[in-house]
Motif scaffolding. Structure first.
Motif, short mmCIF file in Angstrom:
data_model
loop_
_atom_site.label_atom_id
_atom_site.label_comp_id
_atom_site.label_asym_id
_atom_site.label_seq_id
_atom_site.Cartn_x
_atom_site.Cartn_y
_atom_site.Cartn_z
N VAL A 133 44.65 43.17 19.85
CA VAL A 133 43.63 43.24 18.80
C VAL A 133 43.03 41.87 18.52
CG1 VAL A 133 43.25 43.74 16.35
CG2 VAL A 133 44.63 45.29 17.73
N ALA A 148 38.57 41.99 13.57
CA ALA A 148 39.83 42.07 14.32
C ALA A 148 41.00 41.69 13.41
CB ALA A 148 39.78 41.16 15.54
N VAL A 187 41.92 44.62 11.15
CA VAL A 187 42.67 45.67 11.85
C VAL A 187 44.13 45.24 12.00
CG1 VAL A 187 42.91 46.91 14.03
CG2 VAL A 187 40.64 46.55 13.06
N VAL A 223 46.20 45.39 8.69
CA VAL A 223 46.72 46.70 8.26
C VAL A 223 48.10 46.94 8.89
CG1 VAL A 223 46.34 49.20 8.38
CG2 VAL A 223 44.42 47.68 7.91
N THR A 253 44.84 49.49 2.76
CA THR A 253 46.15 49.41 3.40
C THR A 253 47.22 50.02 2.50
OG1 THR A 253 45.45 47.35 4.46
CG2 THR A 253 47.79 47.84 4.47
#
Lengths: 145, 149
Positions: A92, A111, A114, A117, B15
């Motif tokens: 990633v 990026a 992502v 998370v 999240t």
């Protein structure tokens, strides 16, 4: 070395450090500074992919600073899933760094978001992306036992 | 800078929401999938108990599988009619595919006749395992009582 067991709290502490750094990249936005910080995180993931999560600098900090203050873990964990998760992080962040290096700086915070998370969920609730994806990849033949 | 701060706040909230959703799903007792015809448990080396068997799909690399196996193993015992069989996904990929197992651990609650009556995926707690057992009792007693389970 390939089938060893590790303290499961190590990768989680490492993931929390990484999550903070990734949040910093998001704050830096589409900038050269963000690109440099993401490149540093990429190199950490590269280390983790080659040597396992316990072989990263975050793993070193856990072993030296955190582990001595904790009791023994309830149980040990196979080192392969955390190492695999490092590989996902590498992929990633590499997408972000490569696009950023070619001038698409907006890819850098995306990026980082992502990867954030996955790292944050790993740190806070122990979600292990490697464990979740293992069977799916076995089913499709992407990995072998 | 304000834009980035807002982006980060949205990211953290998103999240957190994902984390809450994922945690709530862990081990939750869900409705069964229709058991495909021609599943031969015995032929796959899975001996079923008379009343109910927890068939747990595990992987060697799965840490949550071990705690789940401990919980389920604790509910079995002589005369309980409850069994626990652990199946390694790497050895039974055919079974994994035909039963629609996507992750480890996945636990199928199977009655004496080889029919799946409930399934759970993710780490299973003692409370959730007992909940699955009451659902079995309700199903045996009659569908009219199922709502109370």
């Amino acid at each position: 070395m390939s089938n060893g067991m590790i303290d499961p709290r190590g990768p989680r502490v490492g993931a929390s450090i990484t999550a903070v750094l990734l949040a910093a990249v998001v704050l830096l936005g589409a900038s050269t500074a963000g690109l440099w910080l993401l490149t540093f995180i990429l190199l950490s993931f590269l280390l983790g992919t080659l040597r396992g999560a316990e072989g990263t600098w975050q793993g070193f900090l856990f072993k030296k600073l955190v582990r001595p203050r904790l009791g023994p873990p309830a149980e040990m964990e196979d080192r392969r899933p955390p190492r695999f998760a490092q590989g996902i992080g590498l992929f990633v962040t590499a997408v972000g760094v490569v696009l950023g290096a070619f001038g698409v700086l907006v890819a850098v915070p995306i990026a980082a978001a992502v990867a954030f998370v996955a790292a944050a969920l790993n740190a806070v609730i122990g979600l292990c992306l490697g464990c979740e994806l293992y069977l799916l990849m076995r089913r499709t033949g992407l990995v072998r036992a | 800078m304000l834009g980035q701060v807002i982006a980060l706040v949205v990211l953290v909230l998103g999240t957190a929401a994902l984390g809450v959703w994922w945690s709530a799903r862990q081990g939750a007792v869900r409705a069964p999938r229709e058991t495909p015809a021609g599943i031969d448990w015995a032929a796959s080396g899975i001996a079923l108990e008379d009343r109910v068997t927890f068939v747990q799909f595990s992987a060697e690399v799965c840490a949550a599988c071990r705690s789940t196996a401990r919980v389920l193993g604790g509910l079995t015992g002589a005369g309980s009619g409850v069994g626990h069989r652990e199946v390694l996904v790497d050895d039974h990929l055919d079974l994994v595919r035909s039963l629609g197992v996507l992750r480890t651990p996945t636990v199928l609650v199977v009655d004496g006749g080889g029919r799946e009556v409930a399934r759970m995926s993710g780490v299973v707690s003692d409370t959730q395992a007992r909940q699955a057992l009451t659902r079995i009792s309700a199903a045996v007693a009659g569908p009219d009582r199922e709502g109370q389970a």
